[in-house]
Motif scaffolding. Sequence first.
Motif, PDB file in Angstrom:
ATOM      1  N   ALA A 167       0.700 -14.765   8.318  1.00  0.00           N
ATOM      2  CA  ALA A 167       0.287 -14.907  10.009  1.00  0.00           C
ATOM      3  C   ALA A 167      -1.073 -15.072  10.225  1.00  0.00           C
ATOM      4  CB  ALA A 167       1.535 -14.725  10.425  1.00  0.00           C
ATOM      5  N   VAL A 168      -2.040 -14.350   9.613  1.00  0.00           N
ATOM      6  CA  VAL A 168      -3.120 -13.977   9.853  1.00  0.00           C
ATOM      7  C   VAL A 168      -4.471 -14.244   8.715  1.00  0.00           C
ATOM      8  CG1 VAL A 168      -4.655 -12.354  11.285  1.00  0.00           C
ATOM      9  CG2 VAL A 168      -2.152 -12.602  11.715  1.00  0.00           C
ATOM     10  N   PRO A 169      -3.793 -15.550   8.054  1.00  0.00           N
ATOM     11  CA  PRO A 169      -5.326 -15.921   7.245  1.00  0.00           C
ATOM     12  C   PRO A 169      -6.504 -14.862   6.822  1.00  0.00           C
ATOM     13  CG  PRO A 169      -4.067 -17.456   7.421  1.00  0.00           C
ATOM     14  CD  PRO A 169      -3.862 -16.692   8.513  1.00  0.00           C
ATOM     15  N   GLY A 170      -6.877 -14.239   5.999  1.00  0.00           N
ATOM     16  CA  GLY A 170      -7.929 -13.291   5.704  1.00  0.00           C
ATOM     17  C   GLY A 170      -8.030 -12.292   6.052  1.00  0.00           C
ATOM     18  N   ALA A 171      -6.188 -11.891   6.950  1.00  0.00           N
ATOM     19  CA  ALA A 171      -6.445 -10.231   7.483  1.00  0.00           C
ATOM     20  C   ALA A 171      -5.683  -9.585   5.884  1.00  0.00           C
ATOM     21  CB  ALA A 171      -5.326 -10.703   8.173  1.00  0.00           C
ATOM     22  N   ILE A 172      -6.564  -9.367   4.551  1.00  0.00           N
ATOM     23  CA  ILE A 172      -6.081  -8.522   3.653  1.00  0.00           C
ATOM     24  C   ILE A 172      -7.276  -6.725   3.579  1.00  0.00           C
ATOM     25  CG2 ILE A 172      -5.731 -10.641   2.692  1.00  0.00           C
ATOM     26  CD1 ILE A 172      -8.583 -10.154   1.049  1.00  0.00           C
ATOM     27  N   SER A 173      -5.726  -6.132   2.660  1.00  0.00           N
ATOM     28  CA  SER A 173      -6.809  -5.141   3.168  1.00  0.00           C
ATOM     29  C   SER A 173      -6.483  -4.288   1.701  1.00  0.00           C
ATOM     30  CB  SER A 173      -6.351  -4.077   3.616  1.00  0.00           C
ATOM     31  OG  SER A 173      -7.703  -3.355   3.902  1.00  0.00           O
ATOM     32  N   GLU A 174      -6.205  -3.012   1.421  1.00  0.00           N
ATOM     33  CA  GLU A 174      -5.783  -2.733   0.613  1.00  0.00           C
ATOM     34  C   GLU A 174      -6.081  -0.606   1.267  1.00  0.00           C
ATOM     35  OE1 GLU A 174      -8.321  -2.542  -3.022  1.00  0.00           O
ATOM     36  OE2 GLU A 174     -10.074  -2.339  -2.641  1.00  0.00           O
ATOM     37  N   GLY A 175      -5.284  -0.057  -0.124  1.00  0.00           N
ATOM     38  CA  GLY A 175      -5.437   1.683  -0.057  1.00  0.00           C
ATOM     39  C   GLY A 175      -4.960   2.723  -0.975  1.00  0.00           C
ATOM     40  N   ASP A 176      -5.343   3.681  -1.537  1.00  0.00           N
ATOM     41  CA  ASP A 176      -4.669   4.311  -1.805  1.00  0.00           C
ATOM     42  C   ASP A 176      -3.087   4.625  -1.528  1.00  0.00           C
ATOM     43  OD1 ASP A 176      -6.937   4.437  -3.280  1.00  0.00           O
ATOM     44  OD2 ASP A 176      -7.816   6.425  -2.174  1.00  0.00           O
ATOM     45  N   SER A 177      -2.842   4.126  -0.800  1.00  0.00           N
ATOM     46  CA  SER A 177      -1.792   5.675  -0.331  1.00  0.00           C
ATOM     47  C   SER A 177      -0.507   3.722   0.253  1.00  0.00           C
ATOM     48  CB  SER A 177      -1.076   5.794   0.455  1.00  0.00           C
ATOM     49  OG  SER A 177      -1.740   6.073   1.862  1.00  0.00           O
ATOM     50  N   ARG A 178       0.516   3.296   0.417  1.00  0.00           N
ATOM     51  CA  ARG A 178       1.009   2.407   1.364  1.00  0.00           C
ATOM     52  C   ARG A 178       0.731   2.969   2.415  1.00  0.00           C
ATOM     53  NH1 ARG A 178       5.603   1.870   4.965  1.00  0.00           N
ATOM     54  NH2 ARG A 178       6.784  -0.087   4.333  1.00  0.00           N
ATOM     55  N   ASP A 179       0.731   3.484   3.660  1.00  0.00           N
ATOM     56  CA  ASP A 179       0.513   4.564   4.601  1.00  0.00           C
ATOM     57  C   ASP A 179      -0.890   3.488   5.278  1.00  0.00           C
ATOM     58  OD1 ASP A 179       3.079   5.176   5.376  1.00  0.00           O
ATOM     59  OD2 ASP A 179       2.970   7.260   5.275  1.00  0.00           O
ATOM     60  N   GLU A 180      -1.495   4.047   4.090  1.00  0.00           N
ATOM     61  CA  GLU A 180      -2.971   4.156   4.089  1.00  0.00           C
ATOM     62  C   GLU A 180      -3.163   2.676   4.034  1.00  0.00           C
ATOM     63  OE1 GLU A 180      -7.516   4.691   2.943  1.00  0.00           O
ATOM     64  OE2 GLU A 180      -5.683   5.698   1.386  1.00  0.00           O
ATOM     65  N   ALA A 181      -3.054   2.125   3.275  1.00  0.00           N
ATOM     66  CA  ALA A 181      -2.911   0.446   3.080  1.00  0.00           C
ATOM     67  C   ALA A 181      -2.614  -0.482   4.450  1.00  0.00           C
ATOM     68  CB  ALA A 181      -2.262  -0.257   2.012  1.00  0.00           C
ATOM     69  N   ILE A 182      -0.817   0.281   5.254  1.00  0.00           N
ATOM     70  CA  ILE A 182      -0.861  -0.147   6.465  1.00  0.00           C
ATOM     71  C   ILE A 182      -2.109  -0.187   7.409  1.00  0.00           C
ATOM     72  CG2 ILE A 182       0.525  -0.114   8.231  1.00  0.00           C
ATOM     73  CD1 ILE A 182       2.939   0.075   5.974  1.00  0.00           C
ATOM     74  N   ALA A 183      -2.542   0.922   7.359  1.00  0.00           N
ATOM     75  CA  ALA A 183      -3.640   1.097   8.164  1.00  0.00           C
ATOM     76  C   ALA A 183      -4.638   0.424   8.258  1.00  0.00           C
ATOM     77  CB  ALA A 183      -3.955   2.801   8.267  1.00  0.00           C
ATOM     78  N   ASN A 184      -4.772   0.545   7.078  1.00  0.00           N
ATOM     79  CA  ASN A 184      -6.717   0.153   7.220  1.00  0.00           C
ATOM     80  C   ASN A 184      -6.445  -1.849   7.446  1.00  0.00           C
ATOM     81  OD1 ASN A 184      -7.443   1.488   5.890  1.00  0.00           O
ATOM     82  ND2 ASN A 184      -7.305   1.570   3.678  1.00  0.00           N
ATOM     83  N   VAL A 185      -4.716  -2.559   7.645  1.00  0.00           N
ATOM     84  CA  VAL A 185      -4.746  -3.867   7.358  1.00  0.00           C
ATOM     85  C   VAL A 185      -4.192  -3.948   8.517  1.00  0.00           C
ATOM     86  CG1 VAL A 185      -2.084  -4.076   7.083  1.00  0.00           C
ATOM     87  CG2 VAL A 185      -3.599  -5.952   6.284  1.00  0.00           C
ATOM     88  N   ARG A 186      -4.443  -3.384   9.695  1.00  0.00           N
ATOM     89  CA  ARG A 186      -4.347  -3.219  10.811  1.00  0.00           C
ATOM     90  C   ARG A 186      -5.867  -3.541  11.840  1.00  0.00           C
ATOM     91  NH1 ARG A 186       0.013   1.871  11.526  1.00  0.00           N
ATOM     92  NH2 ARG A 186       2.156   0.114  11.726  1.00  0.00           N
ATOM     93  N   GLN A 187      -6.124  -2.940  11.150  1.00  0.00           N
ATOM     94  CA  GLN A 187      -7.742  -2.701  11.565  1.00  0.00           C
ATOM     95  C   GLN A 187      -8.270  -4.402  10.711  1.00  0.00           C
ATOM     96  OE1 GLN A 187     -10.462   0.615   9.457  1.00  0.00           O
ATOM     97  NE2 GLN A 187      -9.130   1.699  11.196  1.00  0.00           N
ATOM     98  N   ALA A 188      -7.715  -5.168  10.339  1.00  0.00           N
ATOM     99  CA  ALA A 188      -8.541  -6.705   9.833  1.00  0.00           C
ATOM    100  C   ALA A 188      -7.585  -7.263  10.188  1.00  0.00           C
ATOM    101  CB  ALA A 188      -7.778  -5.845   8.404  1.00  0.00           C
ATOM    102  N   ILE A 189      -5.880  -6.876  10.749  1.00  0.00           N
ATOM    103  CA  ILE A 189      -5.025  -8.034  11.657  1.00  0.00           C
ATOM    104  C   ILE A 189      -6.706  -7.482  12.596  1.00  0.00           C
ATOM    105  CG2 ILE A 189      -3.839  -8.163  12.843  1.00  0.00           C
ATOM    106  CD1 ILE A 189      -1.701  -6.906  10.551  1.00  0.00           C
ATOM    107  N   ALA A 190      -6.856  -6.520  13.325  1.00  0.00           N
ATOM    108  CA  ALA A 190      -7.052  -6.670  14.680  1.00  0.00           C
ATOM    109  C   ALA A 190      -8.405  -7.226  15.197  1.00  0.00           C
ATOM    110  CB  ALA A 190      -7.678  -4.870  15.783  1.00  0.00           C
TER     111      ALA A 190
END
Length: 93
Positions: A16-39
């Motif tokens: 739903a938010v094209p361009g909001a992509i990220s990554e992380g070493d763990s599932r939790d880190e990836a989700i935290a990082n994508v929250r910032q990308a979404i914002a």
Amino acid sequence: MLSPDPAGGYSVSVPAVPGAISEGDSRDEAIANVRQAIAGVLALMDQQGREPAPETPESVASEVEKVLGFRAEEGWDLVVETAVIHLTPVAVG
């Protein structure tokens, strides 16, 4: 959508938010990082007077198809995970 990398970590995309992509070493880190990308993407869209697309079953299915296609081309396991990500409202400006 969370996609595990065979070398470790996860990549994340948000249909739903094209361009909001990220990554992380763990599932939790990836989700935290994508929250910032979404914002960040939502703040930019707000500045431009644009609304995010509604997330529909079709948009999610399309993203799953795209990611699984990439994983198949790379010879990776056909595994993805979906998650609901809630954002805390962020003041913009």
